[in-house]
Scaffold this active site. Structure first.
Site, PDB file in Angstrom:
ATOM      1  N   CYS A  67     -14.876   2.487 -27.180  1.00  0.00           N
ATOM      2  CA  CYS A  67     -16.244   2.932 -27.429  1.00  0.00           C
ATOM      3  C   CYS A  67     -16.954   3.311 -26.146  1.00  0.00           C
ATOM      4  CB  CYS A  67     -16.991   1.825 -28.156  1.00  0.00           C
ATOM      5  SG  CYS A  67     -16.153   1.352 -29.658  1.00  0.00           S
ATOM      6  N   GLY A 110       0.790  -1.228   0.000  1.00  0.00           N
ATOM      7  CA  GLY A 110       0.000   0.000   0.000  1.00  0.00           C
ATOM      8  C   GLY A 110       0.819   1.273   0.000  1.00  0.00           C
ATOM      9  N   GLU A 163       4.928  -5.700   1.825  1.00  0.00           N
ATOM     10  CA  GLU A 163       4.585  -6.203   0.485  1.00  0.00           C
ATOM     11  C   GLU A 163       4.298  -5.054  -0.477  1.00  0.00           C
ATOM     12  OE1 GLU A 163       1.046  -8.358   1.475  1.00  0.00           O
ATOM     13  OE2 GLU A 163       2.117 -10.130   2.106  1.00  0.00           O
ATOM     14  N   ARG A 182       3.113  -1.292  -6.009  1.00  0.00           N
ATOM     15  CA  ARG A 182       3.166  -0.044  -6.756  1.00  0.00           C
ATOM     16  C   ARG A 182       4.470   0.724  -6.543  1.00  0.00           C
ATOM     17  NH1 ARG A 182      -1.766   2.746  -7.602  1.00  0.00           N
ATOM     18  NH2 ARG A 182      -2.518   1.619  -5.787  1.00  0.00           N
TER      19      ARG A 182
HETATM   20  N1  LLP Z   1      -0.433  -7.039  -0.369  1.00  0.00           N
HETATM   21  C1  LLP Z   1      -1.750  -7.303  -0.516  1.00  0.00           C
HETATM   22  C2  LLP Z   1      -2.357  -8.346   0.320  1.00  0.00           C
HETATM   23  C3  LLP Z   1      -2.508  -6.596  -1.451  1.00  0.00           C
HETATM   24  O1  LLP Z   1      -3.799  -6.851  -1.586  1.00  0.00           O
HETATM   25  C4  LLP Z   1      -1.898  -5.593  -2.235  1.00  0.00           C
HETATM   26  C5  LLP Z   1      -2.655  -4.838  -3.227  1.00  0.00           C
HETATM   27  C6  LLP Z   1      -0.528  -5.371  -2.070  1.00  0.00           C
HETATM   28  C7  LLP Z   1       0.172  -6.101  -1.114  1.00  0.00           C
HETATM   29  C8  LLP Z   1       0.233  -4.358  -2.876  1.00  0.00           C
HETATM   30  O2  LLP Z   1      -0.304  -3.084  -2.746  1.00  0.00           O
HETATM   31  P1  LLP Z   1       0.499  -1.826  -3.336  1.00  0.00           P
HETATM   32  O3  LLP Z   1       1.782  -1.743  -2.577  1.00  0.00           O
HETATM   33  O4  LLP Z   1       0.732  -2.059  -4.776  1.00  0.00           O
HETATM   34  O5  LLP Z   1      -0.422  -0.686  -3.094  1.00  0.00           O
HETATM   35  N2  LLP Z   1      -5.466  -1.853  -8.887  1.00  0.00           N
HETATM   36  C9  LLP Z   1      -5.346  -0.830  -7.860  1.00  0.00           C
HETATM   37  C10 LLP Z   1      -4.529  -1.295  -6.686  1.00  0.00           C
HETATM   38  C11 LLP Z   1      -5.082  -2.543  -6.047  1.00  0.00           C
HETATM   39  C12 LLP Z   1      -4.214  -3.054  -4.920  1.00  0.00           C
HETATM   40  C13 LLP Z   1      -4.678  -4.399  -4.479  1.00  0.00           C
HETATM   41  N3  LLP Z   1      -3.893  -5.007  -3.453  1.00  0.00           N
HETATM   42  C14 LLP Z   1      -4.749   0.414  -8.499  1.00  0.00           C
HETATM   43  O6  LLP Z   1      -4.484   0.404  -9.698  1.00  0.00           O
HETATM   44  O7  LLP Z   1      -4.591   1.433  -7.834  1.00  0.00           O
END
Ligand code: LLP
EC number: 4.1.1.20
Length: 400
Positions: free
Chosen positions: A328, A220, A262, A265
């Site tokens: 579209c 996150g 974890e 992004r």
């Molecule tokens: N760990 C778990 C259990 C997760 O569900 C997620 C993301 C992450 C780690 C990694 O999160 P990050 O560090 O990438 O924020 N499609 C959305 C983001 C969905 C994230 C889902 N889970 C977007 O494009 O903003």
């Protein structure tokens, strides 16, 4: 690298990812969090090349499907460094996951389902995913830490779940896990979540006389998409969060767990750009629409989350235009207010910070072909995912 060269050589639309930048970011993580396990969340962007870079840089890998697990195994990603997630793991996925480093159990029923699949004589390390009751993140659709959403075990049911795991000789409770949301740009919500989770470690110790050795605080970590934004301060996170955990552990007399994060992004978003070409320019209703050869099929984030991007049309300036895609739907907008009033068909368009959740979330909507992924390293560019072709799109359609 000259992006115009890459566009000429590989065509558009195309995703470009800077391998050097990804590797540097992996090292930044390890340097900022020296005693923390950093597991890259493959859902943000996963190709065989990416999995190899992450493996070589020494990170672990969070996978959330049988597909991601298959890809990780295809490059020989060390099993012991794989964390397997999912709130609806199919029987086949669960069977396949046995043997990875950690399986994250999302709900109580999964405890018995998993235990029944572990071969005699083996023990599967598991985390229990907890809903810590903390709201954070960029958009309602990506907030996952509060109750009233589908992930994890509520705090009130954790004690029961722990008891069930401990009574299964096939499982070892390696840790507790939480993930509070995505695109979080301040450290405070992570500190809050860490406190709640340490309280749970203390609860487990008190009720079950057991020490839980690891604490996974999920991903996150937010990034800056626009020039006036800021991402999560990694240095601040790296000092503040372990400190909060250590202090609370001392106070509650629980041994300090090994921390795990974890990030998805934050590892890859800024290392990617998307290249398009202008197909048409039209002025109507007081606006100028610059339409490009891609759109919501390669970037659904504006439509899904109202995401905003910094877009450049090199060599162009002037009145603000709206950059739209080719699909579209009226909502197929890539960016508003781009200073490119003199844009012409054939111009190159560069969208920044598209390394995460772009290739990964791409579709072939309208039967358009998914873009290739081009990796650049040390001044040279190479294809790591080829462009989808109409024949690929037809392959699964078996006719009538
Ligand atoms: N760990 C778990 C259990 C997760 O569900 C997620 C993301 C992450 C780690 C990694 O999160 P990050 O560090 O990438 O924020 N499609 C959305 C983001 C969905 C994230 C889902 N889970 C977007 O494009 O903003």
């Amino acid at each position: 690298m000259d992006l115009a060269d890459i566009a000429r050589r590989f065509g558009t639309p195309a995703y470009v990812v800077d391998e050097d930048a990804v590797r540097a970011r992996c090292r930044d993580y390890l340097a900022a969090l020296p005693s923390v396990t950093v597991a890259y969340a493959g859902k943000a962007f996963l190709t065989q090349a990416m999995a190899s870079w992450v493996a070589e840089e020494g990170l672990s890998l969070d996978v959330c499907s049988g597909g991601e697990l298959t890809l990780a195994r295809s490059v020989g990603f060390p099993e012991s460094r794989i964390i397997f997630h999912g709130n609806a793991k199919t029987p086949a996925e669960l069977r396949d996951a046995v043997g990875v480093g950690r399986v994250v159990i999302d709900n109580v029923a999964e405890i018995h389902r998993l235990a029944a699949l572990v071969p005699v004589g083996l023990r599967q390390d598991v985390y229990l995913r907890v809903t810590p009751g903390i709201e954070a993140g960029g958009h309602a659709a990506i907030r996952t830490g509060s109750e009233g959403q589908k992930f994890g075990i509520p705090l009130t049911e954790l004690s029961d779940a722990v008891g069930r795991v401990l009574s299964q000789p096939e499982l070892r409770l390696a840790g507790l896990h939480c993930h509070i949301g995505s695109q979080i740009t301040s450290v405070a919500p992570f500190e809050e979540a860490a406190k709640v989770m340490v309280d749970q470690l203390a609860m487990v110790r008190e009720r079950f006389a057991t020490t839980v050795p690891e604490l996974d605080l999920g991903g996150g970590h937010g990034v800056a998409y626009l020039d006036d934004e800021h991402g999560l301060d990694l240095g601040h996170f790296g000092t503040a969060v372990p400190k909060v955990v250590a202090e609370r552990c001392r106070r509650l007399r629980v041994p300090e767990p090994r921390l795990v994060v974890e990030p998805g992004r934050a590892v890859v978003a800024a290392a990617g750009v998307t290249l398009y070409r202008v197909i048409s320019v039209k002025r109507q209703g007081g606006r100028t629409f610059v339409a490009v050869d891609g759109g919501m099929s390669d970037n659904p984030r504006p439509a899904l989350y109202g995401a905003r991007y910094s877009v450049a049309v090199p060599g162009r300036s002037g009145e603000p235009v709206t950059i739209v895609g080719r699909h579209c739907e009226a909502g197929d907008v890539i960016a508003e207010n781009v200073a490119a009033g003199d844009a012409r068909p054939g111009d190159l368009v560069v969208v920044r910070v598209t390394g995460a959740y772009h290739h990964a979330m791409g579709s072939s909507y309208n039967l358009t072909c998914r873009p290739p992924v081009v990796a650049v390293r040390g001044g040279t560019a190479r294809l790591i995912v080829r462009r989808e072709e109409p024949a690929d799109l037809m392959r699964r359609d078996v006719g009538r």
